[in-house]
Write a protein that holds these residues in place. Sequence first.
Motif: not given
Length: 146
Positions: A21, A60, A142
């Motif tokens: 992130c 993210p 991810r």
Amino acid sequence: MPDLHRRCHSRAKATAPALACLKLSAVAGVLSVTAFDGELGAQYALPLSGPHTPGECLVPAATFSEILKVCDAETVTVADNGDTIAVTAGGKFELPARPVDEFPDPAWGDEPTRYHEVAAGVVRSLVRRTLFAADNENAASRAGFD
């Protein structure tokens, strides 16, 4: 170009979903974007030119970067809705949220946030400059924080 502040930090590498992130922080009229992969960290900060609510959230990195690549809007809005992060940037996107306290703190110190609205070009620039430090090895993070 506004005054740009940059910091780098290095620490022992750790595996955690929050490392995939970017930490967005809006404090005292400044937007900071921080990335940290457990070993290398980077932070860029620029003055905010529009309204904002002080605070911070995690987005993210890979997904946020892809949104910004195709975004042609003048502003980007990021809102922490608890379980999700709502991003408005020429379209509306819902991203999985992670608790901010999961992000390793390189001891730079910021205050918590729930909402950011910034010129899209500024956010694109900040993300491009910090994305390299986000954990690229954690594919599950991810893909949606499995």
